[in-house]
Design a protein around this motif. Structure first.
Motif, mmCIF file in Angstrom:
data_model
loop_
_atom_site.group_PDB
_atom_site.id
_atom_site.type_symbol
_atom_site.label_atom_id
_atom_site.label_comp_id
_atom_site.label_asym_id
_atom_site.label_seq_id
_atom_site.Cartn_x
_atom_site.Cartn_y
_atom_site.Cartn_z
ATOM 1 N N THR A 226 0.841 -1.208 0.000
ATOM 2 C CA THR A 226 0.000 0.000 0.000
ATOM 3 C C THR A 226 0.873 1.255 0.000
ATOM 4 O O THR A 226 0.531 2.264 -0.610
ATOM 5 C CB THR A 226 -0.940 0.023 1.228
ATOM 6 O OG1 THR A 226 -0.156 -0.127 2.394
ATOM 7 C CG2 THR A 226 -1.999 -1.039 1.151
ATOM 8 N N ALA A 227 2.052 1.172 0.641
ATOM 9 C CA ALA A 227 2.949 2.325 0.673
ATOM 10 C C ALA A 227 3.383 2.680 -0.746
ATOM 11 O O ALA A 227 3.467 3.852 -1.119
ATOM 12 C CB ALA A 227 4.153 2.031 1.545
ATOM 13 N N GLY A 228 3.637 1.644 -1.557
ATOM 14 C CA GLY A 228 4.056 1.847 -2.947
ATOM 15 C C GLY A 228 3.012 2.585 -3.764
ATOM 16 O O GLY A 228 3.323 3.290 -4.722
ATOM 17 N N LEU A 229 1.762 2.431 -3.401
ATOM 18 C CA LEU A 229 0.681 3.077 -4.169
ATOM 19 C C LEU A 229 0.510 4.561 -3.835
ATOM 20 O O LEU A 229 -0.205 5.267 -4.533
ATOM 21 C CB LEU A 229 -0.651 2.354 -3.905
ATOM 22 C CG LEU A 229 -0.699 0.889 -4.341
ATOM 23 C CD1 LEU A 229 -2.026 0.263 -3.934
ATOM 24 C CD2 LEU A 229 -0.500 0.762 -5.849
ATOM 25 N N ARG A 230 1.181 5.017 -2.776
ATOM 26 C CA ARG A 230 1.075 6.412 -2.339
ATOM 27 C C ARG A 230 -0.376 6.852 -2.179
ATOM 28 O O ARG A 230 -0.781 7.921 -2.644
ATOM 29 C CB ARG A 230 1.805 7.382 -3.296
ATOM 30 C CG ARG A 230 3.271 7.093 -3.517
ATOM 31 C CD ARG A 230 4.111 7.142 -2.296
ATOM 32 N NE ARG A 230 4.198 8.452 -1.650
ATOM 33 C CZ ARG A 230 4.684 8.616 -0.423
ATOM 34 N NH1 ARG A 230 5.077 7.580 0.277
ATOM 35 N NH2 ARG A 230 4.755 9.824 0.089
ATOM 36 N N LEU A 231 -1.192 6.027 -1.610
ATOM 37 C CA LEU A 231 -2.589 6.387 -1.356
ATOM 38 C C LEU A 231 -2.626 7.516 -0.326
ATOM 39 O O LEU A 231 -1.707 7.652 0.470
ATOM 40 C CB LEU A 231 -3.338 5.172 -0.796
ATOM 41 C CG LEU A 231 -3.361 3.944 -1.696
ATOM 42 C CD1 LEU A 231 -3.922 2.745 -0.928
ATOM 43 C CD2 LEU A 231 -4.175 4.206 -2.941
ATOM 44 N N PRO A 232 -3.705 8.313 -0.322
ATOM 45 C CA PRO A 232 -3.781 9.415 0.660
ATOM 46 C C PRO A 232 -3.579 8.906 2.087
ATOM 47 O O PRO A 232 -2.904 9.550 2.883
ATOM 48 C CB PRO A 232 -5.197 9.962 0.471
ATOM 49 C CG PRO A 232 -5.581 9.561 -0.902
ATOM 50 C CD PRO A 232 -4.859 8.286 -1.206
ATOM 51 N N MET A 233 -4.126 7.741 2.372
ATOM 52 C CA MET A 233 -3.984 7.166 3.712
ATOM 53 C C MET A 233 -2.495 6.971 4.054
ATOM 54 O O MET A 233 -2.052 7.228 5.165
ATOM 55 C CB MET A 233 -4.703 5.824 3.737
ATOM 56 C CG MET A 233 -4.627 5.109 5.069
ATOM 57 S SD MET A 233 -5.363 3.474 4.955
ATOM 58 C CE MET A 233 -4.063 2.520 4.213
ATOM 59 N N VAL A 234 -1.735 6.532 3.034
ATOM 60 C CA VAL A 234 -0.313 6.257 3.235
ATOM 61 C C VAL A 234 0.447 7.557 3.486
ATOM 62 O O VAL A 234 1.266 7.657 4.394
ATOM 63 C CB VAL A 234 0.283 5.532 2.004
ATOM 64 C CG1 VAL A 234 1.778 5.332 2.180
ATOM 65 C CG2 VAL A 234 -0.427 4.216 1.780
#
Ligand SMILES: Nc1ncnc2c1ncn2[C@@H]1O[C@H](COP(=O)(O)OP(=O)(O)OP(=O)(O)O)[C@@H](O)[C@H]1O
Ligand SMILES: [Mg+2]
Length: 263
Positions: A117-125
């Motif tokens: 999920t960190a790799g996706l740079r989601l707002p949550m991340v």
């Protein structure tokens, strides 16, 4: 001692390396908010004991319970999530990182996001990463080296690297921190600073178990002490009790009469 006060229970813990029994059926309880020392001569089994409590080494037998969690059989990161972290006898600072990045590795242990999920740079991340950075900075402030946050870690004086290790251990929000010879290699000013940091963190509710050879530090800082010799627990008590126990004085603090006989 009331049972509710006990935060860590070490029960008949044993570690055998081939023919060597490094830790031999050692038991003790640590109470919440205590500063608890483990002392003993070189090779007594102190680091091995820490390695078993923190999951770095599997135990041969016995168990460790922290609050209501059985730690035995768990991995270090699982144990960190439960609230137990440590520092190492030899400085273990990541040399290719800045000070704050080092501390963030401690905070990452308890983060919700993972590498995917960190790799996706989601707002949550992104939000969580910002929170991690804030947390790391707060820990650096706690140990008094926030001004060094963006320096490369190896450029720090040795004493500051020790404080950095404690900040990293604190970043995972532990309830118990184990320190393996935290004062080793520090000058008197650095030791004083480190003692102050530990006492202040205890005031904030943390519990400490530490291994230390410097008797002045041990006697002045600890609430209780366990004494080990050759893998075995040979005594336990307050600093006064330990100092007055002839068996302990003979085995560890040095039997002066014996010295004069052989001198
Ligand atoms: N990985 C290992 N493999 C084999 N023997 C080991 C291992 N680690 C420790 N030992 C042995 O276990 C015993 C206890 O070592 P340990 O490092 O726990 O002692 P210590 O009390 O921490 O000593 P020091 O004060 O020198 O740090 C020693 O005899 C040591 O040689
Ligand atoms: Mg050791």
């Amino acid at each position: 001692m009331t049972r509710e006060n006990v935060i860590l229970k070490v029960d008949n813990l044993t570690k055998q390396f081939g023919g060597v029994i490094a830790v031999n059926e050692v038991s003790f309880d640590v109470k919440k908010g205590e500063i608890f020392a483990v002392i003993g001569p070189n090779g007594a089994g102190k680091t091995t004991l820490f390695n078993m409590i923190t999951g770095v080494l599997p135990s041969t037998s016995g168990q460790v319970v922290f609050e209501n969690h059985k730690l035995t059989g768990k991995k270090p990161y699982q144990i960190a999530k439960i609230g137990v972290t440590r520092t190492f006898q030899n400085l273990e600072v990541f040399s290719n990182m800045t000070v704050i990045e080092n501390v963030m590795t401690g905070a990452h242990l308890t983060m919700k996001t993972n590498l995917f999920t960190a790799g996706l740079r989601l707002p949550m991340v992104v939000k969580e990463e910002r929170k991690t950075m804030e947390k790391a900075m707060e820990c650096l402030e706690r140990v008094g080296i926030a001004h060094l946050a963006y320096k490369m870690s190896p450029t720090l004086p040795y004493g500051s690297q020790r404080l950095l290790e404690i900040a990293r251990a604190a970043a995972s929000n532990p309830k118990l921190i184990l320190l393996d010879e935290p004062m080793a290699g520090l000058n008197s000013e650095e030791s004083r600073q480190l003692i102050e940091v530990i006492l202040k963190m205890r005031e904030d509710g943390l519990t400490f178990v530490f291994v230390e050879h410097d008797m002045e530090t041990v006697m002045s800082m600890s609430d209780r002490i366990v004494v080990m010799d050759n893998g075995v627990k040979i005594g336990e008590g307050t600093p006064e009790e330990v100092y007055q126990n002839p068996k302990i004085v003979a085995a560890y603090l040095g039997d002066e009469e014996e010295d004069t006989v052989y001198a």
